[in-house]
Design a protein around this motif. Structure first.
Motif, short mmCIF file in Angstrom:
data_model
loop_
_atom_site.label_atom_id
_atom_site.label_comp_id
_atom_site.label_asym_id
_atom_site.label_seq_id
_atom_site.Cartn_x
_atom_site.Cartn_y
_atom_site.Cartn_z
N ASN A 64 45.29 58.87 44.53
CA ASN A 64 45.73 58.23 45.78
C ASN A 64 44.51 57.60 46.45
OD1 ASN A 64 46.81 57.39 48.19
ND2 ASN A 64 47.31 59.44 48.95
N PRO A 65 44.36 56.29 46.36
CA PRO A 65 43.18 55.61 46.93
C PRO A 65 43.06 55.79 48.44
CG PRO A 65 44.38 54.16 45.43
CD PRO A 65 45.25 55.35 45.66
N TRP A 66 44.16 56.18 49.09
CA TRP A 66 44.15 56.33 50.55
C TRP A 66 43.81 57.75 50.98
CZ3 TRP A 66 44.33 51.90 53.09
CH2 TRP A 66 44.94 50.81 52.47
N THR A 67 43.50 58.63 50.05
CA THR A 67 43.24 60.03 50.38
C THR A 67 42.13 60.19 51.41
OG1 THR A 67 43.99 60.81 48.23
CG2 THR A 67 42.54 62.26 49.47
N ALA A 68 41.01 59.53 51.20
CA ALA A 68 39.87 59.67 52.12
C ALA A 68 40.21 59.16 53.51
CB ALA A 68 38.66 58.93 51.57
N TYR B 47 34.34 58.93 58.04
CA TYR B 47 35.08 58.44 56.87
C TYR B 47 34.18 58.45 55.63
CZ TYR B 47 37.04 55.08 53.57
OH TYR B 47 37.50 54.48 52.43
N GLU C 111 36.82 62.93 42.69
CA GLU C 111 37.14 61.64 42.10
C GLU C 111 38.58 61.56 41.63
OE1 GLU C 111 35.46 58.67 38.56
OE2 GLU C 111 34.35 60.49 39.13
N GLN D 35 34.81 60.62 52.31
CA GLN D 35 34.88 59.92 51.02
C GLN D 35 33.91 60.52 50.01
OE1 GLN D 35 33.73 55.72 51.02
NE2 GLN D 35 35.66 55.24 49.97
N GLU E 170 41.11 62.97 42.95
CA GLU E 170 41.99 62.77 44.10
C GLU E 170 42.00 61.30 44.51
OE1 GLU E 170 43.99 64.65 45.74
OE2 GLU E 170 43.49 66.71 45.19
N SER E 171 40.85 60.66 44.47
CA SER E 171 40.76 59.25 44.82
C SER E 171 41.51 58.38 43.83
CB SER E 171 39.29 58.81 44.88
OG SER E 171 38.60 59.53 45.88
N ARG E 172 41.46 58.76 42.55
CA ARG E 172 42.19 57.98 41.55
C ARG E 172 43.69 58.14 41.72
NH1 ARG E 172 38.27 59.89 37.66
NH2 ARG E 172 39.83 61.42 36.99
N THR F 149 35.31 63.87 48.72
CA THR F 149 36.62 63.81 48.07
C THR F 149 36.45 63.76 46.55
OG1 THR F 149 37.61 62.64 49.95
CG2 THR F 149 38.78 62.51 47.84
#
Length: 336
Positions: free
Chosen positions: A103-107, A88, A97, A92, A99-101, A95
């Motif tokens: 959808n916080p659950w992407t990782a 994980y 940045e 993370q 993409e994380s913004r 991934t």
């Protein structure tokens, strides 16, 4: 669909380092706590016949002692959780940045998919999960036929829930061999290891035929246990060497099977089910079966041969997934 990349996001050397970490952290965890370590009496000579296991002293700690098993299951479970977290963490880190913004659950979602924890394959066709689980039983057609002749299959005369099933879940040896062991080993040596090698762009052949060698290496430490249990003699050393080489070969071959199932289906379920089934059945004992039922020799031979032929067929046709992350459909580009 998890986050994927058009090119490998990590190098192959990095994947090797992660694979080594997964292997040695799993095995090493079994020796970190004193309660999980084996202990043998330092005696100049044991009273033991060549080829026979010696008696256990009361102040020793052997591999099958309940206290040792409990401690080791806890250690292996903790190590497995650590390996999952490392995957994980890696996902993370790679991934983007944005993409994380978005959808916080992407990782997390991508990590679970790469670890084979997904039900997407079952939404359209539940056979995607059922058929791959039946490949190992097909290979064991010969031993299953011998069990049928022995009347030890479920619901036959010499089978009972109390003696055939209950010990698998009510004893510490059973919990280790048929529950915690298979699940933790498949998570670490299939899901975690293959996910990092896939992210490194390793070829399918390398992932199927080379990554299981780590699984075989993880079993080499049993040689010390065998050597001590058989008396620390020259004969004990030979037994430990032969058993260790056999276990290295068998676990590596079995790893080929489970790695193929994982990559082909993209699911962790078939490898775990196959692992549990093979542990229950044990190594095929063709010579023993023929000696037990000499009048059924030809039938037993035919069952073994049909099992091998059926295995070759089902490994190709019963393990197809529409579009596995690790095994794209024909014409689809590779994704990492």
């Amino acid at each position: 669909m998890p986050l994927v990349f058009a090119s490998p996001p990590i190098s192959l050397s990095t994947a090797h380092l992660f694979a080594a970490f997964f292997t040695f952290s799993y095995v090493g965890s079994l020796y970190l706590a004193k309660s999980a370590r084996l202990s043998f009496k330092k005696s100049p000579a044991y009273r033991v016949r060549d080829g026979e296991e010696r008696e256990r002293y009361s102040d020793e700690r052997w591999r099958n002692d309940p206290d040792v098993i409990r401690a080791r299951l806890l250690a292996a479970s903790a190590s497995t959780l650590l390996s999952v977290y490392v995957v994980y963490w890696l996902v993370q880190r790679i991934t983007p940045e944005y993409e994380s913004r978005a959808n916080p659950w992407t990782a997390l979602q991508s990590s679970l998919a790469r670890l084979g924890v997904t039900l997407d394959f079952a939404r359209n066709n539940p056979f995607y999960i059922a058929l791959p689980c039946l490949v190992a039983p097909v290979l064991y057609l010969g031993p299953l036929y011998a069990d049928y002749l022995s009347e030890t299959l479920p619901l036959q005369r010499h089978w009972s829930f109390r003696s055939s099933v209950l010990p698998m879940v009510s004893t510490w040896v059973g919990r280790r061999n048929y529950i915690v062991g298979p699940i933790t080993e498949e998570i670490v040596f299939r899901a975690c290891m293959l996910s990092v090698y896939h992210m490194a762009g390793a070829s399918r052949k390398k992932m199927i035929f080379l990554s299981p060698l780590w699984f075989g290496i993880a079993h080499l430490h049993h040689a010390w246990d065998t050597y001590n249990r058989y008396g620390r003699t020259g004969s004990a050393l030979r037994i430990a060497g032969v058993q260790t080489l056999f276990q290295l070969a068998y676990t590596s071959l079995f790893g080929f099977h489970c790695a193929f199932l994982f990559l082909r289906t993209g699911s962790l379920v078939p490898p775990i089910v196959s692992h549990i089934f093979c542990n229950v059945m044990g190594f095929p004992q063709y010579a023993l079966h023929v000696r037990m039922f000499p009048r059924r020799r030809l039938a037993i031979q035919l069952a073994y041969l049909l099992g091998i032929a059926g295995y070759v067929y089902t490994m190709r046709w019963w393990t197809q997934a529409d579009d596995s992350l690790f095994w794209p459909a024909p014409g689809q580009p590779a994704r990492y």
